[in-house]
Design an enzyme around this catalytic site. Structure first.
Site, PDB file in Angstrom:
ATOM      1  N   VAL A  60       0.798  -1.298  -0.203  1.00  0.00           N
ATOM      2  CA  VAL A  60      -0.003   0.063   0.001  1.00  0.00           C
ATOM      3  C   VAL A  60       0.931   1.089   0.031  1.00  0.00           C
ATOM      4  CG1 VAL A  60      -1.883  -0.916   1.140  1.00  0.00           C
ATOM      5  CG2 VAL A  60      -0.213   0.022   2.461  1.00  0.00           C
ATOM      6  N   ASN A  87      -7.822  -0.844   4.866  1.00  0.00           N
ATOM      7  CA  ASN A  87      -7.692  -1.367   6.227  1.00  0.00           C
ATOM      8  C   ASN A  87      -6.538  -1.861   6.442  1.00  0.00           C
ATOM      9  OD1 ASN A  87      -8.596  -3.268   8.521  1.00  0.00           O
ATOM     10  ND2 ASN A  87      -7.737  -4.787   7.103  1.00  0.00           N
ATOM     11  N   SER A 140      -9.084   3.869  14.640  1.00  0.00           N
ATOM     12  CA  SER A 140      -9.157   2.837  15.875  1.00  0.00           C
ATOM     13  C   SER A 140      -9.697   3.783  17.063  1.00  0.00           C
ATOM     14  CB  SER A 140      -7.427   2.858  15.984  1.00  0.00           C
ATOM     15  OG  SER A 140      -7.170   2.196  17.234  1.00  0.00           O
ATOM     16  N   TYR A 153       1.312   5.224  16.623  1.00  0.00           N
ATOM     17  CA  TYR A 153       0.341   4.836  15.990  1.00  0.00           C
ATOM     18  C   TYR A 153      -1.106   5.753  16.125  1.00  0.00           C
ATOM     19  CZ  TYR A 153      -3.364   1.080  15.662  1.00  0.00           C
ATOM     20  OH  TYR A 153      -4.487   0.327  15.278  1.00  0.00           O
ATOM     21  N   ALA A 155      -1.157   9.037  16.329  1.00  0.00           N
ATOM     22  CA  ALA A 155      -1.142  10.004  15.441  1.00  0.00           C
ATOM     23  C   ALA A 155      -1.747   9.513  13.950  1.00  0.00           C
ATOM     24  CB  ALA A 155       0.497  10.307  15.298  1.00  0.00           C
ATOM     25  N   LYS A 157      -3.909   7.106  13.451  1.00  0.00           N
ATOM     26  CA  LYS A 157      -5.064   6.842  13.330  1.00  0.00           C
ATOM     27  C   LYS A 157      -6.097   8.293  13.510  1.00  0.00           C
ATOM     28  CE  LYS A 157      -4.851   2.683  12.676  1.00  0.00           C
ATOM     29  NZ  LYS A 157      -5.275   2.083  11.439  1.00  0.00           N
TER      30      LYS A 157
END
Length: 268
Positions: A60, A87, A140, A153, A155, A157
């Site tokens: 991705v 996702n 999240s 993590y 940041a 989300k």
């Protein structure tokens, strides 16, 4: 254009992606899987049935690879993509001071840049099948209130949440819905990873020690179905996520106090 609706799912080789693939496949959708894990996608295909799936190995983080993947899936799906489920993501825990440059960049590139690239690439396909098409992003509970020990993590989300809200405004005139899922701790293989390279303590262990619930992936799959077919901008999934969302809105001071008290550096 085919009459069968089609969904393309990144991170389709395991976890939430696999659960959502099975859920939509069981309801007659043509399912596209994107992942770097070829063997995992093959397992997901076998669970659904090969006649209803298409797999594409890609990263991705590669913008050009997104165009190639979606064009190939559109052809396989009979000329349509109704939903892109953005996702794919990776965890990263530990204090910011414990995270290496490589870990920080990888998390940002996959969890945030990969989602932005996916949205860019998917727009023309979703516009073609609008109204009713949907870009669904995995955010999240860490995108509701920042999580100590997971600043990078969190940041990413928060970024996914912001992007969802921005594109909800930008793409409304095109008839494309843009929604997010905000799950808490979900029972997927990601929980069995170490939070970062310096830790030998798994994420699942931390969650269980904190007394937090682990939500079945199937619950997220049902929430994804509701999000695609509904109008809610953000769908919160799991008791922990719902508790954080309620507290952040109505008792922010208490959430801040509990958050500060909950942080335990790795190794303690």
């Amino acid at each position: 254009m085919s009459d069968r609706k089609a969904i393309f799912i990144t991170g389709g080789g395991s976890g939430i992606g696999r659960a959502v693939a099975r859920y939509f496949g069981e309801r007659g959708w043509f399912v596209g899987l994107g992942d770097i894990d070829k063997a995992g996608m093959r397992e997901t295909e076998e669970m659904i049935g090969h006649g209803f799936t298409y797999s594409h190995v890609f990263d991705v983080r590669d913008r050009a690879a997104w165009d190639e993947a979606l064009e190939a899936f559109s052809v396989a799906a009979g000329g349509r993509i109704d939903v892109l489920f953005n996702n794919a993501g990776i965890p990263l825990g530990g204090s910011l001071l414990e995270n290496s440059t490589e870990e920080i960049e990888r998390c940002l590139d996959i969890n945030l840049k990969g989602v932005l690239f996916g949205a860019q690439a998917a727009h023309p396909y979703l516009k073609k099948t609008a109204p009713g098409s949907c870009l669904l992003n995995t955010a999240s509970a860490a995108g509701i209130y920042g999580t100590p020990g997971a600043s990078v993590y969190s940041a990413t989300k928060f970024g996914v949440r912001a992007m969802t809200e921005s594109l909800d405004g930008e793409w409304a005139e095109d008839g494309i819905k843009v929604h997010s899922l905000m799950p808490s701790f979900i029972d997927t293989p990601l929980l069995d990873h170490n939070p970062n390279a310096r830790s030998n303590e798994g994420i699942r262990q931390r969650v269980q020690e904190a007394g937090l619930e682990i939500t079945p992936a199937e619950e997220v799959a049902a929430a994804a179905w509701a999000a695609v077919h509904g109008e809610r901008l953000h769908t919160v999934v799991g008791k922990t996520a719902k508790r954080i969302a309620f507290g952040a809105r109505w008792m922010p001071g208490r959430v801040r106090k509990q958050t500060r008290e909950s942080f335990r550096p790795l190794g303690q």
